[in-house]
Motif scaffolding. Structure first.
Motif, PDB file in Angstrom:
ATOM      1  N   ASN A   1       0.822  -1.214   0.000  1.00 26.66           N
ATOM      2  CA  ASN A   1       0.000   0.000   0.000  1.00 26.66           C
ATOM      3  C   ASN A   1       0.856   1.264   0.000  1.00 26.66           C
ATOM      4  O   ASN A   1       0.378   2.341   0.300  1.00 26.66           O
ATOM      5  CB  ASN A   1      -0.969   0.014   1.187  1.00 26.66           C
ATOM      6  CG  ASN A   1      -0.249   0.172   2.523  1.00 26.66           C
ATOM      7  OD1 ASN A   1       0.971   0.009   2.604  1.00 26.66           O
ATOM      8  ND2 ASN A   1      -1.006   0.475   3.570  1.00 26.66           N
TER       9      ASN A   1
ATOM     10  N   ASP B   1      -9.347  -0.574   4.459  1.00 30.21           N
ATOM     11  CA  ASP B   1      -8.993   0.258   5.615  1.00 30.21           C
ATOM     12  C   ASP B   1      -9.155  -0.580   6.876  1.00 30.21           C
ATOM     13  O   ASP B   1      -9.888  -0.217   7.798  1.00 30.21           O
ATOM     14  CB  ASP B   1      -9.881   1.507   5.667  1.00 30.21           C
ATOM     15  CG  ASP B   1      -9.394   2.518   6.701  1.00 30.21           C
ATOM     16  OD1 ASP B   1      -8.196   2.454   7.060  1.00 30.21           O
ATOM     17  OD2 ASP B   1     -10.198   3.347   7.154  1.00 30.21           O
TER      18      ASP B   1
ATOM     19  N   THR C   1     -16.701  -0.886  10.665  1.00 31.99           N
ATOM     20  CA  THR C   1     -15.566  -1.805  10.612  1.00 31.99           C
ATOM     21  C   THR C   1     -16.045  -3.237  10.512  1.00 31.99           C
ATOM     22  O   THR C   1     -15.478  -4.048   9.769  1.00 31.99           O
ATOM     23  CB  THR C   1     -14.681  -1.631  11.849  1.00 31.99           C
ATOM     24  OG1 THR C   1     -14.223  -0.288  11.925  1.00 31.99           O
ATOM     25  CG2 THR C   1     -13.479  -2.561  11.791  1.00 31.99           C
TER      26      THR C   1
END
Length: 207
Positions: free
Chosen positions: A28, A62, A75
């Motif tokens: 990333n 994420d 989440t």
């Protein structure tokens, strides 16, 4: 068509169904070279008649970096989505660079958030880097995935001094060797993907 014939036909169709491969981009970092390698690999994999691919890019996720019992709803939804994508795969290909003689932290984070999703499936590696071609990262990953009850494919594709191997259009400058290596990897991945998929149906893993 009698019942036995119908069942045999259905079994044969299932066994010969394309192997669903989750292609995991492990880097990333800003300015990463991963998309070049991934696009090269996907051009070969998507041309294989027995493979269907889906990209799982750690840079697009994420995931929290701490494993916690209490998670926000957003989440939990993210984890559920990633879990479903991994669980739906028959096999995995990890496209990874080498950072400090090992693999990137975001990849380990993705691995550690899941367990059953990896089990009894094959995983193959496409690596890139400097003089080592990312192979030290691959060797570390074999140990990690062994703990998760995967079968790692012996043959890999590795790119030494990767930045110099591709032109500005993402084409490999000397494709004969890599093309032969990726064909071997994909053929082995299909064999293991189908074999383990059938084995899990005959005796569900962990069941």
């Amino acid at each position: 068509m009698d019942l036995i014939t119908a069942e045999s036909t259905a079994t044969a169709m299932t066994e010969n169904a394309p192997v669903k491969v989750a292609v995991i981009l492990a880097s990333n970092r800003e300015g990463r070279f991963a998309p070049v390698i991934a696009d090269w690999f996907l051009a070969h994999a998507d041309g294989h008649p027995a493979i269907e691919t889906e990209v799982v890019d750690v840079a697009a996720l994420d995931l929290p970096t701490a494993l916690a019992y209490r998670l926000e709803a957003s989440t939990r939804e993210l984890l559920a989505d990633v879990s479903a994508r991994l669980d739906g795969a028959d096999a995995f290909v990890v496209v990874t660079p080498e950072y400090n003689h090992s693999y990137p932290a975001p990849l380990k984070n993705l691995i550690d958030w899941h367990r059953a999703e990896w089990q009894a499936k094959p995983v193959a590696f496409v690596s890139y880097g400097g003089v080592s071609g990312g192979l030290r990262a691959v060797e570390h990953l074999r140990q990690v995935f062994a703990e998760l009850h995967t079968v790692s494919i012996r043959d890999t594709v590795s790119f030494h001094n990767a930045g110099a191997r591709f032109d500005d259009e993402g084409r490999h400058r000397d494709p004969a060797g890599p093309d032969a290596a990726v064909k071997t990897l994909l053929d082995q991945l299909v064999w293991w993907g189908r074999a383990l998929r059938a084995a899990k149906r005959a005796h569900p893993y962990g069941g």
